[in-house]
Design an enzyme around this catalytic site. Structure first.
Site, PDB file in Angstrom:
ATOM      1  CD  GLU A  99       3.609  -0.320  -3.490  1.00 35.48           C
ATOM      2  OE1 GLU A  99       2.689  -0.900  -2.879  1.00 35.48           O
ATOM      3  OE2 GLU A  99       4.736  -0.824  -3.664  1.00 35.48           O
ATOM      4  CE1 TYR A 143       0.797   1.061   4.520  1.00 34.99           C
ATOM      5  CE2 TYR A 143       0.948  -1.321   4.342  1.00 34.99           C
ATOM      6  CZ  TYR A 143       1.204  -0.151   5.034  1.00 34.99           C
ATOM      7  OH  TYR A 143       1.895  -0.204   6.223  1.00 34.99           O
TER       8      TYR A 143
END
Ligand code: 0X9
Ligand code: ZN
Length: 413
Positions: free
Chosen positions: A376, A305
């Site tokens: 991401e 992330y």
């Protein structure tokens, strides 16, 4: 007229320098989670020196994000070690007090009747079998331009499949999108499956989709690492690698460009274990073979992330020969994302974040001269890390799809 974008394929091959073997980088040694032994807490640490970084490394149980650029990164530690870190003068912010409790909560939700209820398929995360079957359903809906293809099989023999979108035309240039190199990054699986869903279901209404398929073949492979994905559903929510030998190889260190360089490890227990040699793993071979077989002009490898758009190089500080074009395309994608739901995805080179040898984006660019990216996805911070609330699947898909359409439109010019 040849524009900068259509000339992309003619740019001379990048001269690849093998990254120096500086082992210092990211030698993470990760202990297997011991059942019920400790409370594992995700924290964001701020380190002010290499010595402090070492202290964190010595106690960490898992690495969630890293950063060479900023002295801040997210790690998982034994809750009992937090005070010790603070005594060493390290700033520690608790992100997830108990990462295993968070995973248990998610598991319960997934087991509930509500999750099983039909309706919006993208309202919840889906397991490997369900995603794999969904690809067949999508292809069956538009057989004129959508097919399912098998790319290969995983270490444990699960099939790795892709949707192929092609409206015809010989030797079309190709865009490859994949998710799930890293098992725990579930949103990358859902977002790519959802992108495929949009192509199928909105083709007739959305002229941007038609324009993309008039010009390019598009491949969407949501689960590159099926064994790891299954393991993250059934055994360890935070599993990252494939399942080779039970220890696993980090597939995103197993590509040949910059292989074995800084930001990869020879230690099987490391989260960034590169494997014995480039493409030692059937999962990376499968994706590589697709990219080689097609006239691939762009490849986006979806992860989570941090909300970032990373472009080459990841393995080296040397600017990529096409750095300007790679960066301007990253900016175009970031703007498209920001326009969708206001989320900021930061464009930068992989190396600006941290050095990583043997990654997919560097290979696609360095070996195939394609525009190679790692995106991401959400969240931006580690408050829940890889356990992104399911309500965010659709908005994350919305913004990723806008990035893909903006990229296709730019490459077409
Ligand atoms: O480390 C990776 O493989 C990617 N990040 S993740 O948190 N999803 O594992 C990033 C790869 C891109 N390259 C660099 N950051 N250098
Ligand atoms: Zn990843």
């Amino acid at each position: 007229m040849l524009t900068a974008w259509s000339r992309w394929k003619e740019t001379p091959r990048a001269l690849l320098l093998v990254a120096g073997l500086t082992a210092a980088g990211l030698m993470t040694q990760v202990a297997a989670p011991e059942a019920d032994a400790v409370v594992r807490t995700a924290v964001r640490v701020q380190v002010d020196s290499e010595a402090e970084r070492e202290v964190v490394r010595a106690v960490m149980l898992d690495l969630w994000t890293d950063s060479d650029a900023a002295p801040r990164f997210d790690v998982v530690v034994d809750a009992n070690d937090i005070e010790r870190l603070r005594e060493e003068g390290i700033e520690v912010e608790v992100l997830v007090p108990d990462v295993d409790a968070l995973a248990a909560e998610e598991r319960e939700r997934l087991a509930s009747a509500e999750a099983a209820r039909p309706g919006n398929w993208f309202a919840e995360y889906r397991d490997y079998e369900t995603v794999d079957a969904y690809l067949d359903m999508l292809a069956a809906r538009r057989p004129a331009f959508a097919q399912v293809e098998e790319l290969g099989a995983s270490v444990e023999g699960r099939r790795i499949r892709t949707l192929k979108f092609s409206t015809g035309g010989e030797g079309r240039e190709t865009i490859v999108l994949n998710g799930g190199q890293h098992a725990r990054e579930w949103i990358s699986v859902m977002a790519t499956t959802c992108i495929a869903d949009r192509i199928v279901n909105e083709y007739d209404e959305d002229r941007r989709i038609r324009a993309m398929l008039d010009r390019f073949d598009v491949y969407v492979a949501p689960v590159i690492n099926p064994d790891g994905y299954v393991y993250s559903w059934e055994s360890d929510r935070y599993w990252r690698k494939n399942r080779r030998g039970g220890y696993g190889v980090d597939l995103n260190r197993n590509w040949s460009v910059g292989f074995g360089g800084s930001g990869s490890s020879s230690n099987k227990r490391s989260q960034i274990f590169k494997g014995p040699r480039p493409f030692s793993e059937p999962e990376t071979q499968a994706l590589r073979d697709l990219i080689v077989r097609e006239k691939t002009v762009a490849h986006i490898d979806f992860h989570s992330y941090g909300q970032m758009i990373l472009y080459p190089w990841a393995y080296s500080k040397t600017p990529a020969p096409d750095r300007e074009r790679l960066s301007s395309l990253a900016n175009i994608m970031a703007s498209a994302i920001a326009r969708t739901h206001g989320k900021r995805y930061k464009p930068m080179t992989g190396r600006d974040l941290y050095t990583a040898g043997g990654t997919a984006l560097d290979w696609s660019y360095g070996e195939r001269n394609a525009a190679g990216y790692t995106i991401e996805l959400r969240p931006d911070g580690g408050r829940r890390g890889f356990v992104l609330p399911p309500e965010q699947i659709v908005p994350t898909c919305d913004e990723s799809f806008e990035a893909v359409l903006a990229m296709a439109d730019t490459l077409d010019r």
